[in-house]
Design a protein around this motif. Structure first.
Motif, PDB file in Angstrom:
ATOM      1  N   ILE A 185       2.879  80.180 109.860  1.00 36.34           N
ATOM      2  CA  ILE A 185       1.825  81.163 109.608  1.00 36.34           C
ATOM      3  C   ILE A 185       1.775  82.181 110.749  1.00 36.34           C
ATOM      4  O   ILE A 185       1.947  81.831 111.915  1.00 36.34           O
ATOM      5  N   THR A 186       1.567  83.443 110.420  1.00 35.00           N
ATOM      6  CA  THR A 186       1.368  84.487 111.427  1.00 35.00           C
ATOM      7  C   THR A 186      -0.009  85.111 111.213  1.00 35.00           C
ATOM      8  O   THR A 186      -0.549  85.067 110.101  1.00 35.00           O
ATOM      9  N   PHE A 244       9.190  85.515 115.653  1.00 41.94           N
ATOM     10  CA  PHE A 244       9.130  84.146 116.159  1.00 41.94           C
ATOM     11  C   PHE A 244       9.172  83.141 115.001  1.00 41.94           C
ATOM     12  O   PHE A 244       9.959  82.190 115.007  1.00 41.94           O
ATOM     13  N   ILE A 245       8.333  83.369 113.991  1.00 42.69           N
ATOM     14  CA  ILE A 245       8.290  82.456 112.847  1.00 42.69           C
ATOM     15  C   ILE A 245       9.562  82.546 112.010  1.00 42.69           C
ATOM     16  O   ILE A 245      10.100  81.533 111.539  1.00 42.69           O
ATOM     17  N   GLN A 246      10.064  83.755 111.831  1.00 44.77           N
ATOM     18  CA  GLN A 246      11.302  83.912 111.075  1.00 44.77           C
ATOM     19  C   GLN A 246      12.442  83.161 111.741  1.00 44.77           C
ATOM     20  O   GLN A 246      13.269  82.524 111.074  1.00 44.77           O
ATOM     21  N   TYR A 257       7.849  80.103 104.788  1.00 42.20           N
ATOM     22  CA  TYR A 257       7.106  81.153 105.477  1.00 42.20           C
ATOM     23  C   TYR A 257       6.988  82.364 104.570  1.00 42.20           C
ATOM     24  O   TYR A 257       7.678  82.485 103.558  1.00 42.20           O
ATOM     25  N   VAL A 258       6.105  83.275 104.914  1.00 41.07           N
ATOM     26  CA  VAL A 258       5.815  84.448 104.099  1.00 41.07           C
ATOM     27  C   VAL A 258       6.599  85.651 104.618  1.00 41.07           C
ATOM     28  O   VAL A 258       6.597  85.940 105.822  1.00 41.07           O
ATOM     29  N   ASP A 259       7.258  86.364 103.713  1.00 39.93           N
ATOM     30  CA  ASP A 259       8.012  87.561 104.083  1.00 39.93           C
ATOM     31  C   ASP A 259       8.264  88.370 102.821  1.00 39.93           C
ATOM     32  O   ASP A 259       7.794  88.010 101.730  1.00 39.93           O
ATOM     33  N   GLY A 260       9.013  89.449 102.955  1.00 43.34           N
ATOM     34  CA  GLY A 260       9.329  90.290 101.810  1.00 43.34           C
ATOM     35  C   GLY A 260      10.822  90.303 101.528  1.00 43.34           C
ATOM     36  O   GLY A 260      11.621  89.772 102.314  1.00 43.34           O
ATOM     37  N   TYR A 383      -6.449  87.468 118.285  1.00 42.12           N
ATOM     38  CA  TYR A 383      -7.530  86.497 118.112  1.00 42.12           C
ATOM     39  C   TYR A 383      -7.206  85.309 117.198  1.00 42.12           C
ATOM     40  O   TYR A 383      -7.840  84.264 117.313  1.00 42.12           O
ATOM     41  N   PHE A 384      -6.243  85.458 116.300  1.00 38.15           N
ATOM     42  CA  PHE A 384      -5.916  84.320 115.441  1.00 38.15           C
ATOM     43  C   PHE A 384      -5.188  83.188 116.167  1.00 38.15           C
ATOM     44  O   PHE A 384      -5.488  82.010 115.923  1.00 38.15           O
TER      45      PHE A 384
END
Length: 407
Positions: A185-186, A244-246, A257-260, A383-384
């Protein structure tokens, strides 16, 4: 003899004038673009060469930077008068930067340029107040990429388009083991997922509204993936957290993970496992509401070669150029007629790639953002991550971002 000398002199002068004229006709354009890999850069250079192939008097010099650096440098270049002739622009950032670009409506009308050949949602994304500021090259909904090998090893059925949040969470929990995580998650995934679930974070007046119960509920879900369910790794407070997540997905440390669709070109060479696509998980009681975005090319207001730049961006977004990008896996073409090429070529090795994108586009909604969205996303990035670690809850996080975004 005098006549001969005079003739030679005139010829020399004429030749000199001709050379000067020919030299003056050569137009050198600059083009600034982001890139995520060597393959990415190679693709953009190919497009630059296509411009010269069609217009030999126009040479396009490409300069590239990473995604994060691109948006950091853009306002600096603008302030110092160093914008390129052709400026690449993402639809989500258009509200912040459209003033740097030349309006295109008059040129489109004068040349009878067929803007109807493009997917309507991305034309809207590249426009402000009904004025188009860039020709789009891609369009795409956010989707979930998954490691098919990991799912099959865990005995999890491959997710079908339209799957629910409960199904997604259950799969992510089963995939979280042995130091690996089910989901990456990002912070910027917040708005994408909130939209998919039908939660509103912008009010009807177009103002940021993160403190309403709907927005708070979505934040609680997103934060809970890491803080409560422990299905997602902690991330740094960084503008480059997406990379980083990718990277963790490509290495097999994160299973989903979420991407396009724009990320496939760089992923195929890095991921050593079978890749699959599915839709964003929907709210268990609602239909999916997938947001789409895309990017394109505009002409800098400061360009001294706007006519040539207009010719160039038409080539960069031509059917031939978008066919090439589709075949390279770089982009789901913004031109509707060219999209089948992406499905047949770029997505052929991606399990359920076409089905996931078709379903998402059929259940798509505009990506609602504010005029200061770049600043809002920076606050998300700040902040997340602490909230993911459990040091703040959704209420504290959202109220802090809301307050700072209004300053």
């Amino acid at each position: 003899m005098k006549v001969l000398k005079k003739t030679l002199l005139l010829a020399a002068v004429g030749g000199s004038l001709f050379a000067t004229s020919a030299s003056a006709e050569q137009i050198n354009l600059t083009w600034q673009m982001w890139t995520g890999s060597d393959a990415d850069t190679k693709g953009w250079q190919h497009l630059a060469d296509m411009v010269t192939a069609k217009y030999p008097d126009i040479k396009v010099t490409l300069t590239t930077t990473g995604w994060v650096d691109y948006w950091t440098r853009l306002p600096v270049l603008a302030a110092s008068g160093q914008l390129a002739d052709i400026v690449s622009m993402q639809s989500l950032r258009m509200p912040n930067f459209y003033s740097l670009l030349e309006p295109l409506n008059d040129r489109i009308e004068a040349d009878k340029f067929d803007i109807g050949a493009f997917t309507p949602s991305i034309i809207g994304g590249m426009s402000v107040d009904k004025q188009l500021y860039g020709l789009p090259y891609d369009v795409g909904p956010w989707v979930v990429y998954y490691n098919q090998d990991a799912l099959e090893a865990a005995g999890i059925p491959l997710p079908k388009p339209g799957w629910t949040l409960a199904e997604f969470t259950d799969a992510a929990k089963k995939l979280t083991k042995d130091g690996k995580y089910g989901f990456g998650i990002t912070p910027q995934n917040y708005s994408v997922l909130a939209s998919a679930w039908g939660d509103k974070y912008v009010n009807d007046a177009g103002e940021l509204d993160l403190a309403n119960p709907s927005a708070m509920g979505a934040a609680d879900r997103v934060i809970g993936f890491a803080a409560k369910d422990k299905i997602a790794p902690l991330v740094p407070s960084s503008a480059d957290v997406g990379t980083f997540i990718q990277g963790r997905f490509n290495s097999g440390n994160v299973a989903m993970y979420v991407d396009g669709p724009w990320s496939i070109i760089g992923m195929k060479d890095k991921a050593k496992f079978k890749i699959g696509l599915t839709t964003l998980p929907r709210d268990d009681a609602k239909e999916l509401a997938a947001v789409t975005a895309g990017s394109g090319f505009g002409i800098a207001t400061t360009s001294k070669n706007k006519d040539a730049a207009w010719k160039a961006i038409q080539v960069l977004t031509s059917p031939e150029a978008l066919q090439y990008l589709a075949e390279q896996g770089r982009a789901l073409p913004a031109r509707t007629a060219s999209q089948s090429s992406w499905y047949k070529v770029a997505a052929k090795d991606i399990t359920n790639g076409g089905e996931a994108l078709d379903y998402s586009l059929a259940h798509s909604v505009p990506y609602v953002i504010t005029n200061n969205w770049a600043a809002v996303e920076n606050l998300f990035n700040q902040y997340f991550p602490p909230a993911f670690g459990g040091s703040a809850d959704a209420k504290q996080t959202m109220e802090s971002i809301q307050s700072l975004a209004q300053q």
